[in-house]
Design an enzyme around this catalytic site. Sequence first.
Site, PDB file in Angstrom:
ATOM      1  N   HIS A  58      -9.215   7.261  16.214  1.00  0.00           N
ATOM      2  CA  HIS A  58      -8.010   6.430  16.390  1.00  0.00           C
ATOM      3  C   HIS A  58      -8.370   4.956  16.165  1.00  0.00           C
ATOM      4  O   HIS A  58      -8.851   4.286  17.075  1.00  0.00           O
ATOM      5  CB  HIS A  58      -7.467   6.646  17.811  1.00  0.00           C
ATOM      6  CG  HIS A  58      -6.157   5.969  18.081  1.00  0.00           C
ATOM      7  ND1 HIS A  58      -5.327   6.378  19.094  1.00  0.00           N
ATOM      8  CD2 HIS A  58      -5.548   4.912  17.507  1.00  0.00           C
ATOM      9  CE1 HIS A  58      -4.258   5.595  19.125  1.00  0.00           C
ATOM     10  NE2 HIS A  58      -4.371   4.696  18.181  1.00  0.00           N
ATOM     11  N   HIS A  60      -7.087   1.195  13.860  1.00  0.00           N
ATOM     12  CA  HIS A  60      -6.086   0.492  13.052  1.00  0.00           C
ATOM     13  C   HIS A  60      -6.843  -0.520  12.200  1.00  0.00           C
ATOM     14  O   HIS A  60      -7.189  -1.590  12.681  1.00  0.00           O
ATOM     15  CB  HIS A  60      -5.092  -0.246  13.943  1.00  0.00           C
ATOM     16  CG  HIS A  60      -4.331   0.649  14.885  1.00  0.00           C
ATOM     17  ND1 HIS A  60      -3.075   1.135  14.599  1.00  0.00           N
ATOM     18  CD2 HIS A  60      -4.653   1.144  16.111  1.00  0.00           C
ATOM     19  CE1 HIS A  60      -2.657   1.892  15.614  1.00  0.00           C
ATOM     20  NE2 HIS A  60      -3.597   1.912  16.544  1.00  0.00           N
ATOM     21  N   ARG A  62      -5.722  -1.897   9.469  1.00  0.00           N
ATOM     22  CA  ARG A  62      -4.769  -2.941   9.014  1.00  0.00           C
ATOM     23  C   ARG A  62      -4.586  -3.069   7.514  1.00  0.00           C
ATOM     24  O   ARG A  62      -3.978  -4.039   7.051  1.00  0.00           O
ATOM     25  CB  ARG A  62      -5.170  -4.314   9.568  1.00  0.00           C
ATOM     26  CG  ARG A  62      -5.373  -4.389  11.069  1.00  0.00           C
ATOM     27  CD  ARG A  62      -4.146  -4.006  11.840  1.00  0.00           C
ATOM     28  NE  ARG A  62      -4.237  -4.336  13.261  1.00  0.00           N
ATOM     29  CZ  ARG A  62      -3.488  -3.773  14.182  1.00  0.00           C
ATOM     30  NH1 ARG A  62      -2.594  -2.829  13.863  1.00  0.00           N
ATOM     31  NH2 ARG A  62      -3.613  -4.115  15.444  1.00  0.00           N
ATOM     32  N   ASN A  92       0.473   2.690  11.064  1.00  0.00           N
ATOM     33  CA  ASN A  92       1.370   1.537  11.261  1.00  0.00           C
ATOM     34  C   ASN A  92       0.888   0.302  10.505  1.00  0.00           C
ATOM     35  O   ASN A  92       0.717  -0.768  11.063  1.00  0.00           O
ATOM     36  CB  ASN A  92       1.550   1.233  12.760  1.00  0.00           C
ATOM     37  CG  ASN A  92       0.237   0.912  13.462  1.00  0.00           C
ATOM     38  OD1 ASN A  92      -0.831   1.288  12.994  1.00  0.00           O
ATOM     39  ND2 ASN A  92       0.310   0.222  14.583  1.00  0.00           N
ATOM     40  N   HIS A 176       1.744   8.786  20.454  1.00  0.00           N
ATOM     41  CA  HIS A 176       1.777   7.595  21.313  1.00  0.00           C
ATOM     42  C   HIS A 176       2.854   7.883  22.350  1.00  0.00           C
ATOM     43  O   HIS A 176       4.053   7.758  22.076  1.00  0.00           O
ATOM     44  CB  HIS A 176       2.103   6.342  20.506  1.00  0.00           C
ATOM     45  CG  HIS A 176       2.077   5.104  21.358  1.00  0.00           C
ATOM     46  ND1 HIS A 176       1.155   4.095  21.197  1.00  0.00           N
ATOM     47  CD2 HIS A 176       2.844   4.730  22.413  1.00  0.00           C
ATOM     48  CE1 HIS A 176       1.363   3.150  22.115  1.00  0.00           C
ATOM     49  NE2 HIS A 176       2.391   3.513  22.863  1.00  0.00           N
ATOM     50  N   HIS A 223      -4.609   7.930  23.952  1.00  0.00           N
ATOM     51  CA  HIS A 223      -4.812   6.936  25.012  1.00  0.00           C
ATOM     52  C   HIS A 223      -4.111   7.225  26.339  1.00  0.00           C
ATOM     53  O   HIS A 223      -3.265   6.440  26.782  1.00  0.00           O
ATOM     54  CB  HIS A 223      -4.479   5.527  24.514  1.00  0.00           C
ATOM     55  CG  HIS A 223      -3.266   5.410  23.609  1.00  0.00           C
ATOM     56  ND1 HIS A 223      -2.025   5.882  23.946  1.00  0.00           N
ATOM     57  CD2 HIS A 223      -3.134   4.859  22.373  1.00  0.00           C
ATOM     58  CE1 HIS A 223      -1.186   5.630  22.956  1.00  0.00           C
ATOM     59  NE2 HIS A 223      -1.834   5.009  21.995  1.00  0.00           N
ATOM     60  N   ASP A 290      -8.992   3.246  19.745  1.00  0.00           N
ATOM     61  CA  ASP A 290      -7.709   2.583  19.465  1.00  0.00           C
ATOM     62  C   ASP A 290      -7.967   1.141  19.020  1.00  0.00           C
ATOM     63  O   ASP A 290      -7.258   0.216  19.432  1.00  0.00           O
ATOM     64  CB  ASP A 290      -6.766   2.638  20.680  1.00  0.00           C
ATOM     65  CG  ASP A 290      -5.330   2.287  20.292  1.00  0.00           C
ATOM     66  OD1 ASP A 290      -5.075   2.075  19.089  1.00  0.00           O
ATOM     67  OD2 ASP A 290      -4.470   2.210  21.187  1.00  0.00           O
ATOM     68  N   HIS A 294      -6.261  -7.996  16.410  1.00  0.00           N
ATOM     69  CA  HIS A 294      -5.331  -9.091  16.095  1.00  0.00           C
ATOM     70  C   HIS A 294      -6.168 -10.358  16.155  1.00  0.00           C
ATOM     71  O   HIS A 294      -7.154 -10.420  16.903  1.00  0.00           O
ATOM     72  CB  HIS A 294      -4.207  -9.162  17.128  1.00  0.00           C
ATOM     73  CG  HIS A 294      -3.361  -7.922  17.190  1.00  0.00           C
ATOM     74  ND1 HIS A 294      -2.423  -7.603  16.237  1.00  0.00           N
ATOM     75  CD2 HIS A 294      -3.316  -6.921  18.105  1.00  0.00           C
ATOM     76  CE1 HIS A 294      -1.837  -6.458  16.556  1.00  0.00           C
ATOM     77  NE2 HIS A 294      -2.367  -6.013  17.680  1.00  0.00           N
TER      78      HIS A 294
HETATM   79  O1  DOR Z   1      -1.711  -1.925  21.770  1.00  0.00           O
HETATM   80  C1  DOR Z   1      -1.457  -1.317  20.748  1.00  0.00           C
HETATM   81  N1  DOR Z   1      -1.785  -1.807  19.538  1.00  0.00           N
HETATM   82  N2  DOR Z   1      -0.844  -0.140  20.828  1.00  0.00           N
HETATM   83  C2  DOR Z   1      -0.378   0.492  19.742  1.00  0.00           C
HETATM   84  O2  DOR Z   1       0.209   1.524  19.864  1.00  0.00           O
HETATM   85  C3  DOR Z   1      -0.533  -0.107  18.404  1.00  0.00           C
HETATM   86  C4  DOR Z   1      -1.676  -1.014  18.378  1.00  0.00           C
HETATM   87  C5  DOR Z   1      -1.675  -1.885  17.158  1.00  0.00           C
HETATM   88  O3  DOR Z   1      -1.544  -1.329  16.053  1.00  0.00           O
HETATM   89  O4  DOR Z   1      -1.790  -3.098  17.264  1.00  0.00           O
HETATM   90 ZN    ZN Z   2      -3.264   3.009  18.272  1.00  0.00          ZN
END
Ligand code: DOR
Ligand code: ZN
Length: 424
Positions: A58, A60, A62, A92, A176, A223, A290, A294
């Site tokens: 899991h 991300h 980006r 996402n 989720h 999570h 996860d 950012h």
């Molecule tokens: O805190 C989170 N950030 N939860 C999520 O479900 C998505 C993730 C993100 O992609 O930033």
């Molecule tokens: Zn996630």
Amino acid sequence: MKSMELVIEGECYISGRFERACVGIDGGRIVALARNLDGDRRIDFGSRKILPAAIDSHVHFREPGMTHKEDFGTGSLAALHGGVSCVFDMPNTAPPTTTVSALDDKARAAAARSLVDFGLFAAVRPGADIAALAGRAIGFKLYMAGTTGDLLVPSLASVQKELADVARSGKVLAVHAEDETIRRKEPAKGPADHLRNRPNECEASAIRKVARAAEGCRVHICHVSAKDSLPLVQGQPNLTSEVTPHHMLLDRDRPLGTFGKVNPPLRTKGDRQAMFLAFKQGQFDTMASDHAPHTVDEKKEDFDYAPSGMPGVETMFPLMLQHVRDKHLALATVVKALCERPGEIFGIKKGRIEVGYDADLVAVDFMAGRDIRADDMHSKCGWTAYEGMPAVFPRATVVRGELMMKDEEQAGESRGRDVVAKDR
Ligand code: DOR
Ligand code: ZN
């Protein structure tokens, strides 16, 4: 026996215990395990412990669309340094991974830049062509609450047909689980308010709903973070569960401000301790990071505007190895949740030092710990919620027989492969 391409020697974790052994590798796979083996090339890790590398199921990364936060190059470099040889990327992104062409584009980007192997999740949305996506995706992701991206499916009734198609595909449905109808949208000034907006019942309710609605699917609850959810994810047929390091090690009382804003939220000390205990007792199938990077500037916004999520792919395995070193956790529990079970659940031959499995390995020196520092991390985002915590970083990471990281430096240039459609 004919000589193999590569032999890696050390204290190997095989069938639950360490033994001095040689791992014989041909074509990236483990082809032999024995006390002595000859190879065209040889890497001797001496007294270091050799474990299977972790699968982070899991993350991300980006790409595409938000590559100022991360991309497959930087995310996978962070993975290598954290002893992770394979990642499953969430849908996402921008555009979201909801069509075959978006999935193919993302696969091309990953194949061009990723230093570790990868699988790609596709999203469940009304109208999604599940059957077509199933051939190429590692699994499907269902968002039951609003979070980063635009993939919220507020009503499971709207995806009844798609869920039936997921069930038919046999692929995992990663969920989720936060109930949008319970989530409050009141202004929040810090993690405690964020938790008030997304209370424990928000998670428990979503788990109950999806367990009913996704009949026949292999549901995987991502999570898990609330004490109240534990009875709902244990001993259920066709249901597996994941925990993150942050829900096990951090809670809303840490002075993290926006850097502790994440969905589902950091909860109370009691919830955190319950997650730790449940993990220690082997009650979760998997641990995943996860990893949701950012930038620092984005995280410095006012709490309500700051995006949710924290990085973790580089720190997950090292934090857990530290807990093994401190005797808080059994190594077998950690290897099972980070390596073996993700491989089994998602159907890939990784996560074990066994003949027939990919030669994805880490070399660990349990005596060589160091504190986590943002400056040392490789993610593009440049920060960590674990600043100053002790950890055991692997000394080397091997991906399909190639030494990709050694002594905390990148050591190989090869690109990772898509674990689903290797011939793409
Ligand atoms: O805190 C989170 N950030 N939860 C999520 O479900 C998505 C993730 C993100 O992609 O930033
Ligand atoms: Zn996630």
